[in-house]
Motif scaffolding. Structure first.
Motif, short mmCIF file in Angstrom:
data_model
loop_
_atom_site.label_atom_id
_atom_site.label_comp_id
_atom_site.label_asym_id
_atom_site.label_seq_id
_atom_site.Cartn_x
_atom_site.Cartn_y
_atom_site.Cartn_z
N ILE A 145 0.82 -1.21 0.00
CA ILE A 145 0.00 0.00 0.00
C ILE A 145 0.86 1.26 0.00
N ASP A 146 2.06 1.18 0.53
CA ASP A 146 2.99 2.31 0.44
C ASP A 146 3.67 2.35 -0.92
N ALA A 147 3.97 1.18 -1.46
CA ALA A 147 4.64 1.11 -2.76
C ALA A 147 3.81 1.75 -3.86
N VAL A 148 2.48 1.50 -3.84
CA VAL A 148 1.64 2.03 -4.92
C VAL A 148 1.54 3.56 -4.88
N LYS A 149 1.84 4.13 -3.74
CA LYS A 149 1.84 5.60 -3.63
C LYS A 149 2.98 6.21 -4.44
N ASN A 150 4.00 5.40 -4.71
CA ASN A 150 5.15 5.87 -5.48
C ASN A 150 5.15 5.37 -6.92
N SER A 151 4.14 4.58 -7.27
CA SER A 151 4.14 3.92 -8.57
C SER A 151 3.77 4.86 -9.71
N LYS A 152 4.49 4.70 -10.82
CA LYS A 152 4.16 5.40 -12.06
C LYS A 152 3.70 4.42 -13.14
N THR A 153 3.59 3.15 -12.75
CA THR A 153 3.23 2.10 -13.70
C THR A 153 1.72 1.89 -13.71
N PRO A 154 1.05 2.11 -14.84
CA PRO A 154 -0.40 1.86 -14.90
C PRO A 154 -0.71 0.45 -14.39
N THR A 155 -1.70 0.36 -13.49
CA THR A 155 -1.95 -0.90 -12.80
C THR A 155 -3.43 -1.24 -12.79
N LEU A 156 -3.72 -2.52 -13.07
CA LEU A 156 -5.07 -3.06 -12.97
C LEU A 156 -5.16 -3.87 -11.68
N PHE A 157 -6.13 -3.51 -10.84
CA PHE A 157 -6.35 -4.20 -9.57
C PHE A 157 -7.54 -5.14 -9.72
N LEU A 158 -7.31 -6.43 -9.51
CA LEU A 158 -8.35 -7.45 -9.63
C LEU A 158 -8.55 -8.14 -8.28
N HIS A 159 -9.79 -8.55 -8.02
CA HIS A 159 -10.06 -9.26 -6.77
C HIS A 159 -11.40 -9.97 -6.89
N GLY A 160 -11.64 -10.94 -6.02
CA GLY A 160 -12.94 -11.60 -5.93
C GLY A 160 -13.68 -11.13 -4.70
N ASP A 161 -14.99 -10.89 -4.84
CA ASP A 161 -15.73 -10.33 -3.71
C ASP A 161 -16.01 -11.37 -2.62
N ALA A 162 -15.75 -12.66 -2.91
CA ALA A 162 -15.94 -13.72 -1.92
C ALA A 162 -14.61 -14.21 -1.34
#
Length: 310
Positions: free
Chosen positions: A239-256
């Motif tokens: 969660i800290d790393a993504v604050k510094n990220s410049k790389t376009p990112t797709l976040f995927l997850h399952g709701d269950a």
């Protein structure tokens, strides 16, 4: 203080110290020692098993070895794509598996004609290592693999695609300074931090493992890991790393997902400073989206790649 009282206090303290050391060692063995997957271990889906066989038996597969910055021998399987194709995907597996477990994803990228690199994270598959890093050291190993690709193809356009611990590793990589060849990243079911993840799953562990209260167990494990593996689990924070990220990112997850809770994906998405997209698969448990609703999964991936000129 009487001798009797002093003896009782000393006995109590000794018991606490001994019990803490025993509990810390048991937690370390469970959470930090790698366990190799065998062919007798079942997959969650027949599609995963088929993908595993596809990687293992691919006629063009090459075994690649490099050295990590701390001199471990690291292994990856490389499956070349169409001749002249500069698109590469680095598929990063999760805990208690190996790169073969990413075959279900590799098949899809092979259909696109892409070059595929499947690293074994340290301690798994054919890579050396005697502890699980949860992305701590693994991020630097993946960066070494990125440069392995660039050395053989300076025009490489690289996608990072990780699941579970591999997703966390992916996000930790994007928090580092990366070459422009790394174009996009996909995080499927990452945790926000190792500490948060351990705290969430601890109560559900077998009481033989989770024998002491969580408020004591996690600090004990932290101490054990610092002493034996040399890193701090509290500092592994995607969660800290993504604050510094410049790389376009797709976040995927399952709701269950009951292993890495869905709220973590939302928190990571909200914290990310990069260009980003989000997709929640209804009814999918941990990393099940790719087979629970494969059509939706791959359409979202394709749309994301298209939006980023990949």
């Amino acid at each position: 203080m009487s001798k009797k009282t002093g003896f009782v206090l000393l006995s109590v303290l000794s018991g606490i110290l001994f019990g803490g050391a025993f509990a810390g060692n048991k937690l370390y063995d469970y959470a930090i020692k790698p366990r190799q997957r065998t062919d007798e271990d079942p997959d969650s889906s027949e599609l995963v098993t088929r993908g595993r066989r596809w990687v293992r038996n691919h006629e063009s597969k090459r075994d690649i070895y490099i050295s990590s910055i701390d001199s471990l021998r690291l292994h990856a399987s490389y499956i070349p794509g169409n001749y002249g194709e500069h698109h590469y995907v680095v598929l990063i597996h999760g805990i208690w598996d190996s790169s073969e477990g990413m075959g279900i994803y590799a098949q899809e990228y092979a259909n696109k004609g892409w070059n595929i690199l499947l690293p074994d994270l340290r301690g798994f598959g054919q890579s050396e290592g005697d502890y699980i890093g949860y992305g701590h050291d693994d991020r630097y190993d993946i960066i070494e693999w990125i440069y392995w690709i660039i050395k053989r193809d300076k025009d490489a356009r690289i996608l990072l695609h990780g699941t579970s611990m591999g997703a966390a590793t992916t996000l930790l990589v994007t928090g580092e300074s990366l070459p422009e060849n790394v174009v996009c990243a996909i995080s499927d079911s990452s945790y926000t931090s190792v500490k948060d993840e351990f705290e969430e799953v601890y109560e559900g562990l077998d009481k033989k493992i989770a024998a002491i209260p969580r408020w004591l167990a996690i600090p004990l494990l932290r101490f054990e890991v610092k002493v034996r593996a040399g890193y701090d689990i509290y500092k592994i924070r995607p969660i800290d790393a993504v604050k510094n990220s410049k790389t376009p990112t797709l976040f995927l997850h399952g709701d269950a997902d009951e292993f890495v809770k869905p709220h973590m994906c939302r928190e990571l998405f909200d914290a990310a400073a990069c260009k980003k997209e989000f997709c929640m698969t209804l009814g999918a448990k941990h990393i099940e989206g790719v087979w629970i609703d494969s059509k939706k999964y791959w359409k979202k991936v394709d749309d994301f790649l298209s939006h980023n000129n990949f």
